[in-house]
Every structure is written in C-alpha cells, then in structure tokens.
Design a protein around this motif. Structure first.
Motif, mmCIF file in Angstrom:
data_model
loop_
_atom_site.group_PDB
_atom_site.id
_atom_site.type_symbol
_atom_site.label_atom_id
_atom_site.label_comp_id
_atom_site.label_asym_id
_atom_site.label_seq_id
_atom_site.Cartn_x
_atom_site.Cartn_y
_atom_site.Cartn_z
ATOM 1 N N LEU A 7 -9.805 -7.666 -0.755
ATOM 2 C CA LEU A 7 -9.841 -6.373 -0.767
ATOM 3 C C LEU A 7 -11.431 -6.621 -0.651
ATOM 4 O O LEU A 7 -11.682 -5.414 -0.110
ATOM 5 N N VAL A 53 -4.927 2.272 -2.330
ATOM 6 C CA VAL A 53 -4.406 0.591 -2.413
ATOM 7 C C VAL A 53 -3.144 0.722 -2.742
ATOM 8 O O VAL A 53 -2.846 1.047 -3.863
ATOM 9 N N LEU A 68 -2.400 -6.965 3.815
ATOM 10 C CA LEU A 68 -2.755 -7.953 2.836
ATOM 11 C C LEU A 68 -1.902 -8.888 2.555
ATOM 12 O O LEU A 68 -1.078 -8.185 1.395
ATOM 13 N N LEU A 83 -0.553 -4.115 -0.315
ATOM 14 C CA LEU A 83 -0.580 -5.654 -0.774
ATOM 15 C C LEU A 83 0.854 -5.763 -1.025
ATOM 16 O O LEU A 83 1.603 -5.139 -1.255
ATOM 17 N N VAL A 138 -4.508 0.588 1.655
ATOM 18 C CA VAL A 138 -4.565 -0.638 2.008
ATOM 19 C C VAL A 138 -3.234 -1.531 1.152
ATOM 20 O O VAL A 138 -3.116 -0.933 0.872
#
Length: 329
Positions: free
Chosen positions: A209, A16, A185, A126, A124
């Motif tokens: 998430l 992340v 995201l 952000l 992922v």
C-alpha cells in the motif's frame, strides 16, 4: 441520503477498505486497516445500518457491560478518516467491516455514495487468500484492477479471474462501472497455517500500500510481531516431519519461480522503501495526527496429499474444495 456533518474538506483522499470473512485469510486484510486506524487514531464518522446487510444468525451481535449497563454491539461496516502529515499531507478514508450477508449491490452503492461525497480519488481494497506459499519466504502480494489504463499506468495486473467472488471483487467491479479508479491488493497466506492473526501478511499488504499510493506508514510493533509469528510457525513445523518436508517443497518451488525477479524490480522496490523510511521529510504521521473529527456515532494443518496448485496469488480465492475452506468471518 448520506449526510457527513462535521467532516472537513479532505486532501487528495484515497479510500482503503477491507472486510472480514471469505476474502480475509488469517485476518490479514482487516488487520491492515485496523493497524492504520489504530496508528493514526482514526475516528468513526459513519456506520452502515446493520439491519440492511447482515444476517444476525451468521454474524451475531455481542453484549457487553459499560459501568454495569448492558449494551449491544451490532456487526456492521464503519468509516473513519485519518490525515497523513508531512510535506504533502493527504487523507485516507478507512472502511472496515464484515462481508455483508445480503443486498451486496446496495451495500456497494452506499460505499460509493460516501466515496463520491468525500471526493475520493481512488479506492484500494485489501484481501487475503489461502495459497501454496511457504511461511519462510516473503508474502506474495499482487495488485489487480479491472481498468486496463490503470493497470498500465500503475504497473498492475489486469484481472482475468473467472469464478466465485466475494465482496472485494463485487466492490471493485462496482467502482469500475461507476468510473472510480479501483485496485485490489491480495496477500497469499500459507494454507497450512491459516489461523488468524497473520502479522507477516498484514505487514506485506501495508508495504505494498505504501508503494501504491506513495505514503509512509508507521509500523509500530508489527515487524516484530511478524518475526515472532514466523519463529513460532518454524518451531511448530520442526515438530512434524511431514509438514517440514512439505514446507521444503514449497520453498523450492517458490525459489525457482522467483529467480528471474530476484535481481530486478523486487530489489529496486525494497531499496526505494528503505530510502523512503530513512528520509525524515517523507510523508508520515505520528500517532494522534489524524484525530480531528468529532465522533458521531496458531496451530498447523497437515499438508494435503495432492500436489500444490500451480495457480498464483494474483487471482481471487476459488470456490472452497474438500481441503481448502475460506476463513470464517
């Protein structure tokens, strides 16, 4: 060469990442990763060489005193690992830093090198952008990917964005070309109250998430901070009739656009999240569970006179215009 001495074998790791700068409106994205690191007591195991990627006249180092001894903290990107306990434990590799000033391809390759060595299953990333969204409504969070198969299996949007991009877009494409599943995201932050922090947008990113990778995140004081933030903006907006009228216009547009979804998937997602938080057997971690590595290293802006931009939050930030400037690093 990447050496990860002292890092144990990870369990179903997901990386992340978030970066301060152009893709971090209201510090919402970097705040989300900082929250994960703080709640689960992550310990830094690697840091990129600041000399390779940062212009120190843009991102200045800071000097501080440690028991009377002057020390320097250099702007960089750091990696830490936290373990999520529960019936199905898994690890998160947290990447938190500043958007690099130069050598972006090498920067992404180095991040991907860590991902490969650690056996990361998905990345992922952000991000947060300025949008025509009212602060009084739930923060829109869109999930996008460049992988058509991933978009289909995880109910994501396949990005069609064209235009200027930041390190979030570059890293996602680097992951795609390297065969690493990657998702971005994006939270939409009201452009008329873009000053950091924005705990409401940070909370929205963490909730999305949770849904994406099926984990339970301890939220701590974040929900209360988000409520306090909204009340503060409410009070400031009420003192300016022009801002209040503009917010009402955004509310009407948002409510009209959300009507078809109000009784469908959105409610189902909220109900599932509610049940998961009530289930004591759901994957979770108490503060301190992740500490298992050795350390090796609010004001308002007046609304624009133009009409709101109809573009949705599912795209990356466009190039700065006259009255839309990206947040500073």
């Amino acid at each position: 060469m990447i050496e990860l001495e002292g890092v144990p074998e990870l369990i179903d790791p997901v990386m992340v990442a978030a970066f301060e700068g152009w893709n971090d409106a209201g510090d919402a994205a970097s705040g989300a990763v900082a929250h994960l690191d703080r709640e689960w007591k992550g310990e830094v195991f690697a840091a990129l060489d600041a000399e390779d990627y940062y212009d120190f006249q843009v991102n200045r180092p800071t000097v501080w005193l440690d028991n009377g001894v002057r020390k320097i903290t250099w702007p960089t990107t750091r990696l830490s690992v936290v373990r999520i306990g529960g019936a199905k434990p898994r690890d998160l590799v947290l990447v938190r830093g500043i958007e690099p000033s130069m050598r972006w391809r090498s920067f992404c390759n180095e991040i991907l090198g860590f991902a490969h060595e650690l056996g990361v299953e998905m990345v992922v990333i952000l991000g947060a952008l300025l949008g025509d969204t009212p602060h009084t409504r739930p923060v829109p969070v869109s999930g996008v990917t460049s992988d058509a198969d991933l978009a289909r299996t995880m109910d994501l949007e396949e990005t069609k964005y064209e235009g200027p991009t930041g390190i979030v877009g570059i890293l996602q494409e680097a992951c795609t070309h390297a065969g690493v599943p990657a998702v971005s995201l994006w939270a939409a932050v009201p452009h008329y109250v873009s000053q950091p922090p924005n705990p409401k947008a940070t909370l929205a990113l963490l909730n999305r998430l949770e849904d994406l990778i099926d984990i339970r995140i301890p939220l701590g004081e974040l929900p209360e901070d988000a409520r306090a933030w909204q009340l503060g903006v409410d009070q400031l907006a009420a003192e300016d009739s022009e801002v209040a009228e503009y917010v009402q216009t955004l509310e009407e547009a948002r409510d009209t656009a959300d009507l078809p979804e109000a009784s469908g998937d959105a409610i189902a997602r909220e109900f599932e999240r509610y049940l998961r938080r009530r289930d004591p057997a759901a994957p979770s971690a108490e503060p301190g569970d992740g500490s298992y590595l050795r350390d090796t290293s609010s004001g308002l802006t007046r609304p624009p006179k133009r009409k709101p931009d109809p573009s949705g939050p599912g795209e990356e930030p466009s190039a700065p215009e006259e009255d839309d400037t990206p947040p500073d690093a």
